[in-house]
Structure formats: structure tokens, C-alpha cells
Scaffold this motif. Structure first.
Motif, mmCIF file in Angstrom:
data_model
loop_
_atom_site.group_PDB
_atom_site.id
_atom_site.type_symbol
_atom_site.label_atom_id
_atom_site.label_comp_id
_atom_site.label_asym_id
_atom_site.label_seq_id
_atom_site.Cartn_x
_atom_site.Cartn_y
_atom_site.Cartn_z
ATOM 1 N N TYR A 1 0.862 -1.194 0.000
ATOM 2 C CA TYR A 1 0.000 0.000 0.000
ATOM 3 C C TYR A 1 0.891 1.234 0.000
ATOM 4 C CZ TYR A 1 -3.816 -3.013 1.543
ATOM 5 O OH TYR A 1 -4.741 -4.005 1.623
ATOM 6 N N GLU A 2 0.372 2.331 -0.579
ATOM 7 C CA GLU A 2 1.087 3.596 -0.396
ATOM 8 C C GLU A 2 0.904 4.030 1.053
ATOM 9 O OE1 GLU A 2 0.347 6.744 -3.241
ATOM 10 O OE2 GLU A 2 1.434 8.197 -2.004
ATOM 11 N N LYS A 3 1.946 4.604 1.648
ATOM 12 C CA LYS A 3 1.874 5.050 3.033
ATOM 13 C C LYS A 3 1.275 6.458 3.061
ATOM 14 C CE LYS A 3 3.928 1.187 3.591
ATOM 15 N NZ LYS A 3 3.963 0.835 2.176
ATOM 16 N N LEU A 4 0.435 6.709 4.074
ATOM 17 C CA LEU A 4 -0.237 8.009 4.193
ATOM 18 C C LEU A 4 0.786 9.155 4.159
ATOM 19 C CD1 LEU A 4 -2.835 9.588 4.691
ATOM 20 C CD2 LEU A 4 -2.724 8.945 7.105
ATOM 21 N N GLY A 5 1.955 8.924 4.773
ATOM 22 C CA GLY A 5 2.977 9.970 4.859
ATOM 23 C C GLY A 5 3.612 10.337 3.527
ATOM 24 N N THR A 6 3.467 9.480 2.503
ATOM 25 C CA THR A 6 4.004 9.880 1.196
ATOM 26 C C THR A 6 2.896 10.441 0.299
ATOM 27 O OG1 THR A 6 3.766 7.676 0.232
ATOM 28 C CG2 THR A 6 5.887 8.184 1.268
ATOM 29 N N ALA A 7 1.663 10.406 0.791
ATOM 30 C CA ALA A 7 0.546 10.960 0.002
ATOM 31 C C ALA A 7 0.312 12.428 0.333
ATOM 32 C CB ALA A 7 -0.727 10.156 0.278
ATOM 33 N N VAL A 8 0.580 12.814 1.595
ATOM 34 C CA VAL A 8 0.346 14.208 2.000
ATOM 35 C C VAL A 8 1.687 14.951 2.051
ATOM 36 C CG1 VAL A 8 -1.697 13.618 3.361
ATOM 37 C CG2 VAL A 8 0.526 13.680 4.494
ATOM 38 N N THR A 9 1.612 16.265 1.935
ATOM 39 C CA THR A 9 2.857 17.043 2.037
ATOM 40 C C THR A 9 3.181 17.282 3.513
ATOM 41 O OG1 THR A 9 1.756 19.178 1.956
ATOM 42 C CG2 THR A 9 2.394 18.193 -0.143
ATOM 43 N N PRO A 10 4.474 17.492 3.853
ATOM 44 C CA PRO A 10 5.597 17.590 2.923
ATOM 45 C C PRO A 10 6.126 16.248 2.385
ATOM 46 C CG PRO A 10 6.351 17.965 5.170
ATOM 47 C CD PRO A 10 4.867 17.843 5.252
ATOM 48 N N GLY A 11 5.760 15.115 3.006
ATOM 49 C CA GLY A 11 6.320 13.824 2.575
ATOM 50 C C GLY A 11 6.162 13.573 1.080
ATOM 51 N N ALA A 12 5.004 13.974 0.530
ATOM 52 C CA ALA A 12 4.727 13.709 -0.891
ATOM 53 C C ALA A 12 5.751 14.380 -1.799
ATOM 54 C CB ALA A 12 3.323 14.197 -1.245
ATOM 55 N N ILE A 13 6.255 15.527 -1.384
ATOM 56 C CA ILE A 13 7.213 16.268 -2.209
ATOM 57 C C ILE A 13 8.538 15.507 -2.283
ATOM 58 C CG2 ILE A 13 8.461 18.482 -2.405
ATOM 59 C CD1 ILE A 13 5.449 18.798 -2.603
ATOM 60 N N TYR A 14 8.851 14.758 -1.225
ATOM 61 C CA TYR A 14 10.119 14.016 -1.158
ATOM 62 C C TYR A 14 10.044 12.662 -1.873
ATOM 63 C CZ TYR A 14 11.911 17.252 2.383
ATOM 64 O OH TYR A 14 12.362 18.362 3.048
ATOM 65 N N SER A 15 8.831 12.236 -2.222
ATOM 66 C CA SER A 15 8.653 10.851 -2.679
ATOM 67 C C SER A 15 8.727 10.698 -4.183
ATOM 68 C CB SER A 15 7.306 10.318 -2.190
ATOM 69 O OG SER A 15 7.217 10.505 -0.803
ATOM 70 N N GLY A 16 8.593 11.793 -4.924
ATOM 71 C CA GLY A 16 8.542 11.673 -6.379
ATOM 72 C C GLY A 16 7.315 10.879 -6.781
ATOM 73 N N HIS A 17 7.444 10.161 -7.879
ATOM 74 C CA HIS A 17 6.301 9.357 -8.316
ATOM 75 C C HIS A 17 6.250 8.070 -7.482
ATOM 76 C CE1 HIS A 17 3.116 8.832 -11.145
ATOM 77 N NE2 HIS A 17 3.397 7.553 -11.127
ATOM 78 N N THR A 18 5.110 7.751 -6.917
ATOM 79 C CA THR A 18 5.012 6.554 -6.070
ATOM 80 C C THR A 18 4.268 5.435 -6.800
ATOM 81 O OG1 THR A 18 5.067 7.882 -4.086
ATOM 82 C CG2 THR A 18 4.173 5.684 -3.845
ATOM 83 N N HIS A 19 4.881 4.249 -6.852
ATOM 84 C CA HIS A 19 4.210 3.069 -7.428
ATOM 85 C C HIS A 19 3.998 2.069 -6.304
ATOM 86 C CE1 HIS A 19 5.727 4.242 -11.439
ATOM 87 N NE2 HIS A 19 6.765 4.631 -10.739
ATOM 88 N N VAL A 20 2.854 1.418 -6.342
ATOM 89 C CA VAL A 20 2.592 0.384 -5.329
ATOM 90 C C VAL A 20 2.825 -0.976 -5.975
ATOM 91 C CG1 VAL A 20 0.828 -0.613 -3.832
ATOM 92 C CG2 VAL A 20 0.902 1.864 -4.211
ATOM 93 N N VAL A 21 3.520 -1.879 -5.252
ATOM 94 C CA VAL A 21 3.692 -3.233 -5.783
ATOM 95 C C VAL A 21 3.083 -4.255 -4.813
ATOM 96 C CG1 VAL A 21 5.709 -2.744 -7.210
ATOM 97 C CG2 VAL A 21 6.046 -3.351 -4.811
ATOM 98 N N ASP A 22 2.560 -5.315 -5.409
ATOM 99 C CA ASP A 22 1.926 -6.383 -4.628
ATOM 100 C C ASP A 22 3.012 -7.367 -4.211
ATOM 101 O OD1 ASP A 22 0.407 -8.381 -3.606
ATOM 102 O OD2 ASP A 22 -0.771 -8.764 -5.410
ATOM 103 N N ILE A 23 3.220 -7.500 -2.901
ATOM 104 C CA ILE A 23 4.257 -8.450 -2.448
ATOM 105 C C ILE A 23 3.624 -9.640 -1.708
ATOM 106 C CG2 ILE A 23 6.090 -6.726 -2.384
ATOM 107 C CD1 ILE A 23 5.811 -6.716 0.716
ATOM 108 N N GLY A 24 2.300 -9.758 -1.838
ATOM 109 C CA GLY A 24 1.622 -10.923 -1.260
ATOM 110 C C GLY A 24 1.058 -10.688 0.129
ATOM 111 N N ILE A 25 0.964 -9.411 0.541
ATOM 112 C CA ILE A 25 0.401 -9.120 1.865
ATOM 113 C C ILE A 25 -1.112 -9.093 1.775
ATOM 114 C CG2 ILE A 25 0.096 -7.188 3.503
ATOM 115 C CD1 ILE A 25 3.116 -6.882 3.434
#
Ligand SMILES: NC(=O)C1=CN([C@@H]2O[C@H](COP(=O)(O)OP(=O)(O)OC[C@H]3O[C@@H](n4cnc5c(N)ncnc54)[C@H](O)[C@@H]3O)[C@@H](O)[C@H]2O)[C@@H](O)CC1
Ligand SMILES: [K+]
Length: 491
Positions: free
Chosen positions: A181-205
Motif C-alpha cells: 500500500y502507499e503510506k499516508l505519509g508519502t501521500a500528503v505534504t511535505p512527505g509527498a514532495i520528497y517521494s517523487g512518483h510513487t508506485h505500489v507493488v503487490d508483495i503478497g500481503i
């Protein structure tokens, strides 16, 4: 698309490992392989992976093993002696070591090699609980100053994965690969500004999802709640949206235009004076000593746009108190001052949506604007909790919070919205949706999405430089079309 906190992620990991019997190293192998695949997609051939002491570092060691396996030139720089690693991270190191992945313990200056094409940040992930210091701060600063693009694993190091706060140094990534899942802290600023483009990958969780998880504003969810109009409908079906008109009438007219374009059956302008704009065929104008009484029969009231000095006579009046107690609607701009001046920060019901920008939010909370911008999520949640209203905190990745702590983050919008009058349009759009029967949370979420999308479309057609608030109104219809088509939706 759900957004998760560190605590929720820990629970999901734990459930998958303990209840579903998937060993942690299997999850880590999926995570590291997904990172290696992202690196290969970028065609980077010479890669350095910076690893920390926890499982985020474990993901890094696994990624390095897969990269080596695929023929890439990869080297690991670790901030801890691998002999001190534990659990799955230790296993991951053992696997990389057996595959002869080259590595060294970080020394300042290690990342100066001009031939490095990509740096991978596997220093800290969801376990980062305090500001960076010592060797972590040193390596992060060196990575940021290297001029080499950085791919972050799960969360850029230094970002609070739950809140998006950045308390010191932090990795400035061009891309983030988020696990499960994307983490809430990379969706909102300021964290989002530091994250660039975010991709979510399925690792079987996999785990049962708790109630009320945070999410991006999701058109596919809101489509079921708004917009169907059958042939027997009439203007009364879609509600009356009342707009308080103060002495800055342009702002109120922009709010009215936003309300009308978003489908209110009737838009009523309530004013104590006369309305100087000559012909306003789309709206009903009502004059009364108290604009509150002029808007008595409206299902929602927009208070604030253009109120200006007309605010003072309203402060503390019984009709305003009664309005805040019994009505629903939107409080914006000078309306927020009225709210504060009338009995302090009173409690409202969650049919009201407050739409402060960061400075207004700071004034209401008694914080500084910088504090609000550093802790946007916390600020929005606190204001919602204190007032009992829905709070929409304006700015990139607008946050919508309920008094019960539910969160949505709006993915639409760009710099085209940074123009005078844009907030007035937003207030009208949300007021219109409340008049049509949506609850405050959905109205604020959908309103933010439509307004943001209208800004994107107007900016694409006219350039963000010359987009005006009236242009945003003109593009609301096209934004609504994309809302129903799913075009432009994030998920
Ligand atoms: N089984 C699992 O739990 C999985 C975890 N995964 C990865 O593991 C990460 C979470 O792992 P961890 O919980 O080990 O957390 P981290 O790898 O983020 O690191 C936590 C460690 O760093 C220390 N630490 C915290 N803040 C620090 C700071 N500012 N400076 C220096 N040290 C600090 C903590 O005391 C702890 O020892 C996720 O982000 C994800 O990348 C994935 O591999 C999927 C499976
Ligand atoms: K990281």
C-alpha cells in the motif's frame, strides 16, 4: 486507493506472516525483486544500494541480489556492520553475500563516483521513528547532493510514514516503490514532495482491512453516491444552495457560479444590500436585513466568500448562532473569522465543511502557518476534532478530515488553482453538493476532486499562467465528464 499508517502496515505484515503462514523472507524477496524490476525498467546499469539496519535494508540486500542475478553492476553501501543484522534482514544479507554482491561499510565520500546511474534508498522505511542523526544524516545528505536520481524503497528515509512530517534531513527521491500500500505519509505534504512518483507493488500481503482507512478521493466510490438524474427530476430535487453575499460581491458570484455548474437545483444569493451586477439570470437574489433569513429555506449555505467588512454586524447575532447550530454548508475565508468571533471556536455538526488555507487553519488552531505546513495532517485532524466539522485543508494534496479521524487525500489539482477566486469557486462547488444531499465528508472530497480536475483541464488548455477563477468554473463541466468516465482518475 487506500493509504496506510506504519502501525496498520505492521499489523498487515504480522497477519500475513502469522495467520497466513507466509514467511517474512518470502515477502521481502517479492519486495526486493519488485525494486530490482523497477531499476531495470529505468535502464540503470550501475547502481548503488544504501542499506540500513532494519527490514527496509533487508529489501535493499534482496534487490541487490536480484540486480546482480540480472547482470547489472550493483554495489551495496551499508551504514551498519552486516554482522549486527537480525532476522529477515540478516537472511537477506546472507543471500546477497552468497551471490557475491560487493559491499562496504559507509565512509563519507563513498557516493562520489561519477559513474553511478542510480542510488537506491534502503536505509529506513516504516520503522523511522526519530529525526536522522549521525551516519544516517550524513549518508542522506551525501545522496541528495550527489546529483544522481534516487529510488526509495517503501518510504524515503527521514519521512514519517504515518504523517508525512519531515523532522530533519530526508531523502529526496525521484521515485518510490511502496510495498503493498502507499503510506499516508508519502501521500500528503511535505512527505509527498520528497517521494517523487510513487508506485505500489503487490508483495503478497493480505489482511482484513480495518474500518475507516485513509484513502485518496476515489471517483469510483463517489460515482455511486452522486450524479444520477432521472427524467422525473425537477429543480427541487437538487436542492437550494444559498450564498451569503457581502460587500466583495465578485467572490460570492464566483462561489455561485461554482455551485450552479456543479448542479444545485437553485442558487440563491442572500444580501443585505443591493447586488450591483446587472443581470444574473442563473441565480435568485433575495434582499433582507439578515442574509441568514434570506437563505432560511436553503439546504446548504456558503458563508465567507466576499463577506469582508459585512462580517462585523453579524458577529454574535442570534440568527448566525442559529445558522451554525441548525444548518449545513461551507465556511470559507471571512466566514472562518465569523466562526471564530462568534463564541470562539464553537462546535458545529459534520454537515458543515470548513475550507481553510494553511494561514486560516493556523489562526483557528493558534499555531503558526509554518507549523501547519510541517504537520498538515495533524492540523487538519485537530481542527476537525475541535470543531466537530469536516475540515478541508487547502494546498497541494488537499486533506479532508472528519471529527472521527477519517482522512481522504485529493490527488487532483495543480498550480492553475493558485489564483484569486479559486477558493471561492471551491466553496460554491462543495455547497452545491451538500444541497444535493451528500454528507459533508463526501461533498468536500468530491468538491476537491472536481475543482482540482477543472484546474488541471483549464491549465492544460489555457496554461496555468493565464487560468483565472472564471476559467476554473468553465471547466467544471469537463471535469465532471472525466469524473464519470474515469479519465484522469488516479485509480
Ligand atoms: N516482514 C516485514 O515486516 C516486511 C517489511 N518490509 C520492509 O521493512 C520496512 C520496515 O522494517 P522495520 O520495521 O525493520 O523498519 P526500518 O527498516 O525502517 O528500520 C527500523 C530500525 O531503524 C531504527 N531507527 C528508527 N529511526 C531511526 C533513525 N532516525 N535513525 C537511525 N535508526 C532509526 C529502529 O530502531 C529500528 O532498529 C518496510 O518499510 C519495508 O520496506 C518489506 O520487506 C515487506 C516485509
Ligand atoms: K527507504
Amino acid at each position: 486507493m487506500y493509504l496506510v499508517t506504519s502501525e496498520q502496515m505492521r499489523y498487515f505484515d504480522h497477519y500475513t506472516i502469522k495467520t497466513l503462514k507466509v514467511p517474512g523472507i518470502v515477502l521481502m524477496d517479492h519486495a526486493g525483486k519488485a525494486v530490482a524490476e523497477a531499476v531495470v525498467k529505468r535502464r540503470a546499469k550501475r547502481v548503488v544500494v544504501a542499506c540500513g539496519k532494519g527490514n527496509n535494508g533487508g529489501d535493499g540486500w534482496i534487490a541487490a541480489r536480484w540486480l546482480q542475478h540480472g547482470g547489472c553492476s550493483v554495489h551495496v553501501v551499508t551504514v551498519v556492520d552486516p554482522g549486527n543484522l537480525e532476522g529477515d534482514a540478516k537472511l537477506a544479507f546472507d543471500m546477497a553475500g552468497a551471490a557475491n554482491v560487493s559491499w562496504n561499510i559507509y565512509q563519507p565520500g563513498d557516493l562520489g563516483g561519477s559513474s553511478i546511474e542510480l542510488l537506491v534508498d534502503a536505509l529506513l522505511g516504516t520503522g523511522c521513528t526519530r529525526p536522522l542523526a549521525g551516519v544516517y544524516e550524513q549518508i542522506v545528505d551525501e545522496m541528495n547532493h550527489s546529483g544522481v536520481p534516487i529510488l526509495a524503497i517503501d518510504v524515503p528515509t527521514g519521512i514519517d510514514a504515518s504523517t508525512g512530517e519531515v523532522k530533519g534531513s530526508a531523502i529526496r527521491a525521484s521515485e518510490t516503490i511502496a510495498m503493498a500500500y502507499e503510506k499516508l505519509g508519502t501521500a500528503v505534504t511535505p512527505g509527498a514532495i520528497y517521494s517523487g512518483h510513487t508506485h505500489v507493488v503487490d508483495i503478497g500481503i493480505k489482511a482484513p482491512l480495518p474500518e475507516g482507512m485513509a484513502s485518496y478521493v476515489d471517483p469510483s466510490e463517489l460515482r455511486q453516491k452522486w450524479g444520477s438524474r432521472d427524467a422525473l427530476s425537477h429543480k427541487g430535487t437538487f436542492g437550494r444552495c444559498g450564498i451569503f453575499v457581502g460587500h466583495m460581491q465578485g467572490a460570492a458570484i464566483l462561489a455561485a457560479a461554482g455551485a450552479a455548474r456543479t448542479g444545485a437545483g437553485l442558487v440563491v444569493l442572500g444580501t443585505r444590500g443591493s447586488i450591483s451586477l446587472a443581470v444574473l439570470p442563473d441565480y435568485v437574489v433575495r434582499q433582507a436585513e439578515s442574509p441568514v433569513s434570506a437563505l432560511e429555506d436553503c439546504q446548504s449555505i456558503v458563508v465567507g466568500p466576499g463577506l469582508g467588512t459585512d462580517l462585523e454586524p453579524l458577529v454574535g447575532t442570534a440568527s448566525v448562532d442559529e445558522m451554525f447550530s441548525s444548518k449545513r454548508g461551507v465556511v470559507d475565508a471571512d466566514g472562518l473569522k465569523l466562526l471564530r468571533a462568534s463564541n470562539g471556536l464553537r462546535r458545529l455538526n459534520d454537515g458543515w465543511v470548513l475550507t481553510p488555507h494553511p494561514k486560516e487553519c493556523a489562526n483557528l488552531l493558534g499555531w503558526t502557518t509554518e507549523q501547519v505546513q510541517r504537520q498538515r495532517l495533524t492540523a487538519a485532524m485537530q481542527l476537525a476534532e475541535r470543531t466537530g466539522a469536516i475540515v478541508l485543508l487547502k494546498g497541494y494534496r488537499t486533506i479532508i478530515a472528519t471529527p472521527a479521524g477519517e482522512i481522504r487525500v485529493n490527488p487532483t489539482g495543480n498550480a492553475s488553482l493558485a489564483v484569486g477566486g479559486s477558493g471561492d469557486v471551491l466553496a460554491g462547488v462543495i455547497g452545491s453538493l451538500i444541497a444535493q444531499g451528500l454528507n459533508g465528508f463526501d461533498a468536500a472530497s468530491l468538491g476537491a476532486w472536481i475543482h482540482g480536475r477543472a484546474g488541471e483541464l483549464a491549465g492544460a488548455a489555457l496554461t496555468p499562467i493565464s487560468t483565472t477563477a472564471s476559467d476554473i468554473v468553465d471547466y467544471i463541466s469537463r471535469a465532471i465528464v472525466t469524473f464519470f468516465d474515469g479519465i484522469g482518475a488516479r485509480n
